[in-house]
Scaffold this active site. Structure first.
Site, mmCIF file in Angstrom:
data_model
loop_
_atom_site.group_PDB
_atom_site.id
_atom_site.type_symbol
_atom_site.label_atom_id
_atom_site.label_comp_id
_atom_site.label_asym_id
_atom_site.label_seq_id
_atom_site.Cartn_x
_atom_site.Cartn_y
_atom_site.Cartn_z
ATOM 1 N N GLY A 17 0.807 -1.203 0.000
ATOM 2 C CA GLY A 17 0.000 0.000 0.000
ATOM 3 C C GLY A 17 0.845 1.260 0.000
ATOM 4 C CD GLU B 242 1.507 -9.402 0.670
ATOM 5 O OE1 GLU B 242 1.466 -10.574 0.996
ATOM 6 O OE2 GLU B 242 0.504 -8.695 0.490
ATOM 7 N N PRO B 243 5.048 -5.391 -2.096
ATOM 8 C CG PRO B 243 7.142 -4.445 -2.516
ATOM 9 C CD PRO B 243 6.471 -5.568 -1.778
ATOM 10 N NE ARG C 216 -3.729 2.585 -11.457
ATOM 11 C CZ ARG C 216 -3.499 3.728 -10.852
ATOM 12 N NH1 ARG C 216 -3.164 4.796 -11.547
ATOM 13 N NH2 ARG C 216 -3.600 3.821 -9.562
ATOM 14 C CB CYS D 291 -17.975 3.662 -29.148
ATOM 15 S SG CYS D 291 -17.319 4.135 -30.749
ATOM 16 C CD GLU D 292 -18.348 2.359 -22.445
ATOM 17 O OE1 GLU D 292 -18.469 3.020 -21.398
ATOM 18 O OE2 GLU D 292 -18.631 1.175 -22.563
HETATM 19 C C1 LIG Z 1 -2.663 -5.876 -4.557
HETATM 20 C C2 LIG Z 1 -1.984 -6.452 -3.397
HETATM 21 C C3 LIG Z 1 -0.717 -5.977 -3.016
HETATM 22 C C4 LIG Z 1 0.016 -4.874 -3.736
HETATM 23 O O1 LIG Z 1 -0.501 -3.603 -3.478
HETATM 24 P P1 LIG Z 1 0.239 -2.312 -4.056
HETATM 25 O O2 LIG Z 1 -0.592 -1.182 -3.641
HETATM 26 O O3 LIG Z 1 0.319 -2.448 -5.532
HETATM 27 O O4 LIG Z 1 1.607 -2.276 -3.477
HETATM 28 C C5 LIG Z 1 -0.119 -6.604 -1.934
HETATM 29 N N1 LIG Z 1 -0.736 -7.598 -1.256
HETATM 30 C C6 LIG Z 1 -1.954 -8.063 -1.595
HETATM 31 C C7 LIG Z 1 -2.560 -9.168 -0.828
HETATM 32 C C8 LIG Z 1 -2.621 -7.504 -2.664
HETATM 33 O O5 LIG Z 1 -3.841 -7.958 -2.990
#
Ligand SMILES: *Cc1c(COP(=O)(O)O)cnc(C)c1O
Length: 408
Positions: free
Chosen positions: A218, A259-260, A298, A328-329
């Site tokens: 996050g 987990e980035p 996005r 076409c939106e």
């Molecule tokens: C999507 C996700 C992430 C990565 O989030 P980012 O905001 O891209 O860093 C990490 N862990 C889990 C479980 C996710 O679903």
């Protein structure tokens, strides 16, 4: 990346095209791991869903970064890229017990986020170590669509259900080897993150046989000049200290996990498109480009800002444009955006196009998904071909069952 290199890539591979700069991915990796160098065991797992090209997965593997996966297909991509199963964690949501069992059989670390599956899995496979995804109920994240830790989020097991978790563990004698949280994208406030971490530490104390604590991700990255971003260095200093103190208290050197996705790949990406038409209406100048929400959703889906630059003529006088797609939106990439004067045929680049861009692309309007190019060691490497007409039809089953209506 230099404009000249981007232009050469657009000329060689056509437009639209995604380009990823490997050097930026490596420098982001070094920044993050550097921030936590005071912790003895750190494990970074790259969130595959951000950008899942095999070349990117191989690059992560070469850095010693593992993978965070959310589907069995992502696990298979990781294995195909040469990542060892023990370097993969699987964090699904709302997925069947059958799929989870299949992934567990591959030797991948399982992360379970609901009590029902936890009980079923623990009963059938008490020897397979399992990580638990906790929902700390901390309101974080840039907006509701990407915030997954709030009170009625579908993700994680509520901290209020810890007694229930403990009962399942006791009854099944299963082995919980990790505690996990992921509260959502775009965390700005380090104190909020640290607060959630405290909840995780409190939870961890209940489990005697842990190997790791996974703090999810996050991290917010800058999307435009002057944007606030997560202060990784400050987070590193504060969380490392707290983590080391916790390990002492716990009596074991645990592994600190992250987990980035976005942090590692967002800024490495450029999405190149061509200006098809400049259309002046009474109030607006539209720049219509050779792509749309099918390739980059996005801005429409999350209201995300992506900087847009004129790569062909960067020095021109700046003017205001609405940059719109060919779907076409109403697929508006940017409204009233100041860009160096555009002419038809110019190549523009969207910045921050590494994370959740290609991986969310579709074939809407029966358009081909674009090519992907990796810029590595000053060379362009094609890592995905542009689709062709055949790709649109190859899974379709042709039927010959209709009678032509006879005309009078
Ligand atoms: C999507 C996700 C992430 C990565 O989030 P980012 O905001 O891209 O860093 C990490 N862990 C889990 C479980 C996710 O679903």
């Amino acid at each position: 990346m230099e404009n000249s290199n981007l232009l050469a890539i657009a000329a060689q591979f056509g437009s639209p095209v995604y380009v990823y700069d490997s050097e930026k991915i490596v420098s982001q990796y070094k920044r993050l791991s550097g921030a936590f160098k005071k912790v003895k065991h750190v494990k970074l797992n790259y969130a595959v869903k951000a950008l899942s090209n095999l070349a990117i997965l191989k690059l992560m593997n070469s850095l010693g970064v593992g993978l965070d996966t959310v589907s069995i297909q992502e696990v298979k991509l990781g294995l195909l890229a040469g990542v060892a199963p023990e370097n993969i964690i699987y964090t699904p949501n709302g997925v069947s017990i059958e799929e989870i069992e299949e992934v567990a059989k591959m030797g991948v670390q399982i992360n379970i986020d609901n009590l029902s599956i936890l009980e079923q899995f623990g009963t059938k496979h008490p020897k397979t170590p399992v990580c638990i995804r906790i929902n700390p109920h901390v309101m974080a994240g840039g907006n509701r669509k990407i915030s997954v830790g709030h009170i009625d989020s579908k993700f994680g097991i509520s901290i209020h259900q810890i007694p229930h978790i403990l009962r399942i563990v006791e009854n099944t004698q299963m082995h919980i080897n990790g505690i996990h949280m992921h509260t959502g994208s775009d965390i700005l406030d380090i104190d909020v993150f640290l607060h959630a971490s405290e909840i995780l530490f409190d939870t961890a104390k209940h489990f005697k046989n842990l190997d790791f604590i996974d703090f999810g991700s996050g991290f917010k990255v800058p999307y435009k000049e002057g944007d606030i971003e997560t202060d990784i260095e400050e987070l590193g200093t504060k969380l490392s200290k707290r983590f080391n103190a916790f390990c002492k208290e716990y009596g074991k050197e645990l592994t600190l996990g992250f987990e980035p996705g976005k942090f590692l790949v967002s800024e490495a990406g450029y999405f190149l498109a061509k200006v098809n038409v400049i259309k002046q209406t009474t109030s607006t100048v539209f720049a219509g480009i050779d792509t749309g929400l099918n390739h980059l959703i996005r801005p429409m889906f999350y209201n995300s800002h992506h900087d847009i630059v004129n790569v062909s003529h960067p020095k021109g006088k700046e003017r205001f444009y609405s940059v719109v797609g060919y779907i076409c939106e109403t697929d508006t990439f940017a409204s009233n955006r100041k860009i160096a004067a555009l002419t038809e045929g110019d190549i523009i680049a969207f910045k921050n196009a590494g994370a959740y861009c290609f991986s969310m692309a579709s074939n809407y309007n029966s358009r081909y998904r674009p090519a992907e190019v990796l810029w590595h060691d000053n060379k362009a490497h094609l890592i995905r071909k542009r689709e062709t007409f055949e790709d649109l039809t190859k899974q379709q089953v042709s039927v010959d069952i209709f009678n032509t209506v006879a005309s009078e």
